[in-house]
Design a protein around this motif. Structure first.
Motif, PDB file in Angstrom:
ATOM      1  N   LYS A 167      26.300 -14.386   1.710  1.00  0.00           N
ATOM      2  CA  LYS A 167      24.389 -14.536   1.384  1.00  0.00           C
ATOM      3  C   LYS A 167      24.010 -14.049   2.482  1.00  0.00           C
ATOM      4  O   LYS A 167      23.593 -13.140   2.920  1.00  0.00           O
ATOM      5  CB  LYS A 167      24.200 -15.652   1.413  1.00  0.00           C
ATOM      6  CG  LYS A 167      24.040 -15.940  -0.336  1.00  0.00           C
ATOM      7  CD  LYS A 167      23.135 -17.295  -0.806  1.00  0.00           C
ATOM      8  CE  LYS A 167      21.670 -16.970  -0.703  1.00  0.00           C
ATOM      9  NZ  LYS A 167      21.271 -18.157  -0.767  1.00  0.00           N
ATOM     10  N   ALA A 168      25.012 -13.976   3.633  1.00  0.00           N
ATOM     11  CA  ALA A 168      24.864 -13.676   4.350  1.00  0.00           C
ATOM     12  C   ALA A 168      25.041 -12.225   5.228  1.00  0.00           C
ATOM     13  O   ALA A 168      24.397 -11.219   6.035  1.00  0.00           O
ATOM     14  CB  ALA A 168      26.611 -14.157   5.840  1.00  0.00           C
ATOM     15  N   LEU A 169      26.030 -11.552   4.794  1.00  0.00           N
ATOM     16  CA  LEU A 169      26.082 -10.201   4.188  1.00  0.00           C
ATOM     17  C   LEU A 169      25.263  -9.490   3.334  1.00  0.00           C
ATOM     18  O   LEU A 169      25.238  -8.308   3.412  1.00  0.00           O
ATOM     19  CB  LEU A 169      27.170  -9.797   3.330  1.00  0.00           C
ATOM     20  CG  LEU A 169      28.740 -10.503   3.896  1.00  0.00           C
ATOM     21  CD1 LEU A 169      29.938  -9.999   3.168  1.00  0.00           C
ATOM     22  CD2 LEU A 169      29.011  -9.484   5.763  1.00  0.00           C
ATOM     23  N   GLY A 170      23.782 -10.222   2.829  1.00  0.00           N
ATOM     24  CA  GLY A 170      22.971  -9.438   2.205  1.00  0.00           C
ATOM     25  C   GLY A 170      23.075  -9.849   0.878  1.00  0.00           C
ATOM     26  O   GLY A 170      22.019  -8.459  -0.393  1.00  0.00           O
ATOM     27  N   ALA A 171      24.208  -9.956   0.032  1.00  0.00           N
ATOM     28  CA  ALA A 171      24.641 -10.900  -1.554  1.00  0.00           C
ATOM     29  C   ALA A 171      23.389 -11.492  -1.879  1.00  0.00           C
ATOM     30  O   ALA A 171      22.970 -12.924  -1.597  1.00  0.00           O
ATOM     31  CB  ALA A 171      25.506 -11.031  -1.874  1.00  0.00           C
ATOM     32  N   ALA A 186      17.543 -11.899   1.916  1.00  0.00           N
ATOM     33  CA  ALA A 186      19.786 -11.304   1.935  1.00  0.00           C
ATOM     34  C   ALA A 186      18.875  -9.946   1.835  1.00  0.00           C
ATOM     35  O   ALA A 186      19.726  -9.119   2.770  1.00  0.00           O
ATOM     36  CB  ALA A 186      19.666 -11.744   0.400  1.00  0.00           C
ATOM     37  N   PHE A 224      27.554  -5.238  -2.578  1.00  0.00           N
ATOM     38  CA  PHE A 224      26.316  -6.727  -3.202  1.00  0.00           C
ATOM     39  C   PHE A 224      25.158  -5.214  -3.042  1.00  0.00           C
ATOM     40  O   PHE A 224      24.021  -5.804  -3.377  1.00  0.00           O
ATOM     41  CB  PHE A 224      26.455  -7.621  -2.303  1.00  0.00           C
ATOM     42  CG  PHE A 224      26.716  -8.488  -3.025  1.00  0.00           C
ATOM     43  CD1 PHE A 224      26.897  -9.516  -4.408  1.00  0.00           C
ATOM     44  CD2 PHE A 224      28.950  -8.426  -2.557  1.00  0.00           C
ATOM     45  CE1 PHE A 224      28.160  -9.852  -4.846  1.00  0.00           C
ATOM     46  CE2 PHE A 224      29.214  -9.470  -3.117  1.00  0.00           C
ATOM     47  CZ  PHE A 224      29.279 -10.955  -4.194  1.00  0.00           C
ATOM     48  N   LEU A 225      25.314  -4.862  -1.798  1.00  0.00           N
ATOM     49  CA  LEU A 225      23.691  -3.575  -1.511  1.00  0.00           C
ATOM     50  C   LEU A 225      23.971  -2.159  -2.961  1.00  0.00           C
ATOM     51  O   LEU A 225      23.300  -1.553  -2.410  1.00  0.00           O
ATOM     52  CB  LEU A 225      24.075  -3.430  -0.721  1.00  0.00           C
ATOM     53  CG  LEU A 225      23.698  -5.149   0.348  1.00  0.00           C
ATOM     54  CD1 LEU A 225      23.888  -4.513   2.232  1.00  0.00           C
ATOM     55  CD2 LEU A 225      22.574  -5.594   0.438  1.00  0.00           C
ATOM     56  N   ARG A 255      18.455  -9.169   5.772  1.00  0.00           N
ATOM     57  CA  ARG A 255      21.089  -9.256   6.369  1.00  0.00           C
ATOM     58  C   ARG A 255      21.363  -8.696   5.989  1.00  0.00           C
ATOM     59  O   ARG A 255      21.919  -7.943   6.495  1.00  0.00           O
ATOM     60  CB  ARG A 255      21.187 -10.949   5.198  1.00  0.00           C
ATOM     61  CG  ARG A 255      20.125 -11.871   6.430  1.00  0.00           C
ATOM     62  CD  ARG A 255      20.595 -13.175   5.706  1.00  0.00           C
ATOM     63  NE  ARG A 255      20.806 -13.882   4.925  1.00  0.00           N
ATOM     64  CZ  ARG A 255      20.197 -13.941   3.539  1.00  0.00           C
ATOM     65  NH1 ARG A 255      19.822 -15.462   4.620  1.00  0.00           N
ATOM     66  NH2 ARG A 255      20.119 -14.436   2.812  1.00  0.00           N
ATOM     67  N   GLY A 256      20.526  -7.391   4.953  1.00  0.00           N
ATOM     68  CA  GLY A 256      22.195  -7.096   4.184  1.00  0.00           C
ATOM     69  C   GLY A 256      21.666  -5.954   4.659  1.00  0.00           C
ATOM     70  O   GLY A 256      22.704  -4.763   5.305  1.00  0.00           O
ATOM     71  N   LEU A 295      19.922 -16.266   9.002  1.00  0.00           N
ATOM     72  CA  LEU A 295      20.969 -17.336   8.071  1.00  0.00           C
ATOM     73  C   LEU A 295      20.097 -18.564   7.711  1.00  0.00           C
ATOM     74  O   LEU A 295      21.384 -19.861   6.949  1.00  0.00           O
ATOM     75  CB  LEU A 295      22.306 -17.338   9.395  1.00  0.00           C
ATOM     76  CG  LEU A 295      23.424 -15.772   8.653  1.00  0.00           C
ATOM     77  CD1 LEU A 295      24.279 -15.765   9.794  1.00  0.00           C
ATOM     78  CD2 LEU A 295      23.433 -14.821   7.889  1.00  0.00           C
TER      79      LEU A 295
END
Ligand SMILES: Nc1ncnc2c1ncn2[C@@H]1O[C@H](COP(=O)(O)OP(=O)(O)O)[C@@H](O)[C@H]1O
Ligand SMILES: [Mg+2]
Lengths: 402, 241
Positions: A311-315, B78, B110-111, B81-82, B54
């Motif tokens: 989640k922190a990485l953007g998921a 999200a 994930f992006l 953050r991404g 976060l």
């Protein structure tokens, strides 16, 4: 995130804790194999019993002398029934339009001998139509010829085992065997058929019905088999047969049996057996489902920090859920396929050792087992992850020293 | 650009509420290099987590590039953050089962960055931190400094405008720490907004501005060069030579 990326990520996760994944895979495989194999066994048993009856045909009406239905009077008391004669058989043939075959049968036991080899055998006196009604086949030679029923002809058709015992390594066709005091020419040998409803068809000898009645000095037939064109004609034919016999004997002193009642009872008993086996198997499958849940539960609590990281990485939430879902479903699917393979192998083995049981897993059981394992995997895989993805990334990250 | 206005972050654990952040108002311009210092438990990490989306403030407003992020949905955060924020943790937080390369690729997976593009960018990011030759190694096969450089590659691979680092050299010896700090300096020189939490005055000295926290409040704002004032503000000023 593509499906391929999802599967690749799930695969690395499963490979990351190999032993745990393997154990849960095994659990699912055993559950699925149990469901498929047990239901297949139940089905095979049912098919076996039904097959035994169907070998005789479900369109069969059997006329037996004597009234066994309880309509008054004690059995064995009162006047004996009239003989069931070849004339009755002829009348039934003419009188029942729906009848495909009407086959008189007389039965006795006699010593059958050839050149010092001898044994006691069941002798069946009948007509050429017996072949069709009992679904027999002729291995070599021919069957009883069509005859005027009262005629006697000294010919015999031997069961395969009886023929092999009397004529070891020889061709029995045209050879004379002794049956009691009668010299009979062998005109054919049946193909092996095994035991059917208690009668070993490989050990009998068949003679023309006229010969049989004289041989055993009988005035009454053992029974008359009436095969109908269709199962639906059974009741009408039964009424007709009763009426004809009533008219000829002056009373209804025969019993008309059909197999439906017995067959139906057996079939439903075995159906219940299959259901019970399926129930047992389902329990083992749900145990497997709980196994998956355990794996995923441990996995999620161990990997809550990873969920926080993703989640922190953007998921997004849904992506993280999809990743855990893919993991559980992959596990369940692989276990399911493994279980099906194991069940197929075990089924082959059973069929090999017990040829009478043809193990063919019912399609519904295969579908249900796979569906349930994947469903359980999805559900139990998703539940633990659902909690974790709701956390803020820091809260999740703090759950374990990453 | 970061604008904090009366930001509170309060933990309630049964009894007394704990104010990790107690009304912080601060502005950090785009392209700044800010160090956050302060005693243990003063709220440094909490502040950085709020800045990195976060964690959510209990009260107050946080505007990132003019957008109030306290009201955003989970998925919108999200997205932020991404794409806009990179985060470097003291404990690295690399995925143990994945290679260095796969760890760097992870945010891009994930992006929705296509596979080929991912490979290319991960290689470039690892090259920039000097670890291209270690791309197939797992975290366990790397030293602490190498792990932190992989984490920096991962944090910057999406080219964020804001990079947040929570004691990035806290677990490293001075040589490895210096390498990591040089990398951060270089990223700042390329235009990234950099906020670093640290205990180490040497680290803070590199920053343009130092915020000193105490009990969840900003106790002092110093220029990076005013280290003497910094020592005093921390209450452990050494007597001069
Ligand atoms: N998850 C939490 N639950 C309760 N209290 C917390 C939590 N995280 C931090 N705190 C408290 O908030 C305060 C600030 O913590 P933190 O920001 O980690 O300080 P620092 O990074 O400056 O050492 C501390 O008093 C800490 O105990
Ligand atoms: Mg901290």
């Amino acid at each position: 995130m593509s499906a391929l990326d999802l599967i690749a990520f799930a695969t690395t996760a499963l490979a990351g804790h190999r032993l745990r994944s393997a154990l849960s895979l095994l659990g699912v495989a055993i559950g699925v194999a149990a469901v498929v194999l047990l239901t297949a066994l139940g089905e095979a048993a049912r098919a076996y019993v039904v097959g035994q009856f169907e070998a005789l045909g479900t369109n069969l009406l059997i006329v037996i002398p004597g009234r066994t239905e309880t309509s008054g009077g004690l059995p064995g008391v009162g006047k004996p029934p009239h003989d069931l004669t070849l004339g009755d058989a002829e009348a039934l043939r003419r009188g029942i339009a729906q009848a495909r075959h009407v086959v008189p049968v007389v039965i006795g036991t006699e010593r059958v001998a050839h050149q010092g080899r001898q044994r006691d055998a069941i002798i069946v006196g009948t007509t050429h139509e017996f072949l069709a009604v009992r679904r027999l086949g002729v291995g070599i030679g021919g069957f009883l010829p069509p005859l005027e029923q009262r005629r006697s002809l000294p010919v015999v058709v031997l069961g395969s085992k009886l023929a092999a015992e009397l004529f070891p390594g020889q061709n029995p066709l045209g050879r004379i065997v002794r049956i009691g005091g009668w010299r009979m020419r062998t005109i054919g040998v049946l193909v092996p058929r095994g035991v059917q409803l208690g009668l070993n068809l490989d050990e009998i000898a068949l003679v023309p019905v006229g010969t049989g009645m004289r041989m055993f000095d009988r005035t009454s037939l053992f029974r008359i088999l009436i095969e109908l064109g269709a199962h639906t004609e059974l009741e009408a034919a039964r009424e007709r047969a009763r009426a004809i016999i009533r008219e000829r004997h002056g009373e209804e002193d025969v019993t008309c049996l059909s197999q439906d009642a017995v067959l139906g009872a057996f079939s439903s008993i075995l159906g219940a057996l299959t259901a019970a086996l399926a129930g047992i198997a389902l329990v083992s499958l749900s145990v497997a489902g709980i196994g998956i849940m355990n794996v995923m539960l441990v996995s999620v609590s161990e990997r809550t920090a990873e969920i926080g990281l993703l989640k922190a990485l953007g998921a997004r939430r849904r992506q993280v859920l999809a990743a855990f879902l893919a993991e559980a479903v992959l596990l369940a699917l692989a276990g399911g396929v493994l279980g099906l393979l194991a069940a197929a192998g075990a089924g082959q083995a059973v069929s090999w050792y017990v040829p009478a049981l043809q193990i063919r897993p019912p399609a519904w059981a295969v579908a249900a087992a796979l569906g349930l394992s994947v469903g359980a995997g999805a559900l139990f895989g998703l539940l633990p992850a659902l909690r974790a993805v709701r956390l803020d990334p820091v809260a999740a990250l703090a759950r374990a020293g990453g | 650009m970061i604008e904090l206005e009366e930001v509170w972050r309060t933990y309630r654990l049964g009894g007394e509420p704990i104010h990790a952040l107690a009304g912080i108002s601060e502005r950090i311009e785009a392209g700044e290099h800010v160090a956050i210092m302060g005693p243990s438990g003063s709220g440094k990490s909490t502040l950085l987590h709020v800045l990195g989306c976060l964690d959510r403030p209990t009260a107050g407003s946080y505007r990132l590039d003019g957008q109030d992020v306290t009201q955003l949905e989970d998925d919108a955060l999200a997205e932020l953050r991404g794409h806009r924020i990179g985060f470097v943790f003291q404990a690295y937080h690399l995925v143990a089962r994945l290679s260095a390369e796969a760890n760097v690729e992870l945010p891009m997976v994930f992006l929705g960055v296509p596979r080929g593009e991912r490979r290319r960018r991960a290689a470039a990011a690892l090259e920039a931190v000097g670890l291209l030759d270690r791309r197939r190694h797992r975290p366990a096969e790397l030293s602490g400094g190498q792990r932190q450089r992989v984490a920096i590659a991962r944090a910057t691979v999406m080219r964020p405008r804001l990079l947040l680092a929570d004691e990035p050299t806290g677990n490293l010896d001075s040589a490895a720490g210096a390498q990591v700090l040089d990398l951060l300096d270089q990223l700042h020189a390329e235009g990234i907004t950099l906020v670093v939490v640290t205990h180490d005055p040497e680290v803070a000295r590199r920053a343009g501005r130092v915020l000193v926290l105490r009990d969840g409040r900003v106790a002092a704002r110093l220029a990076g060069s005013e280290l003497g004032g910094l020592e005093r503000a921390l209450g452990r000023g050494k007597p001069g030579p």
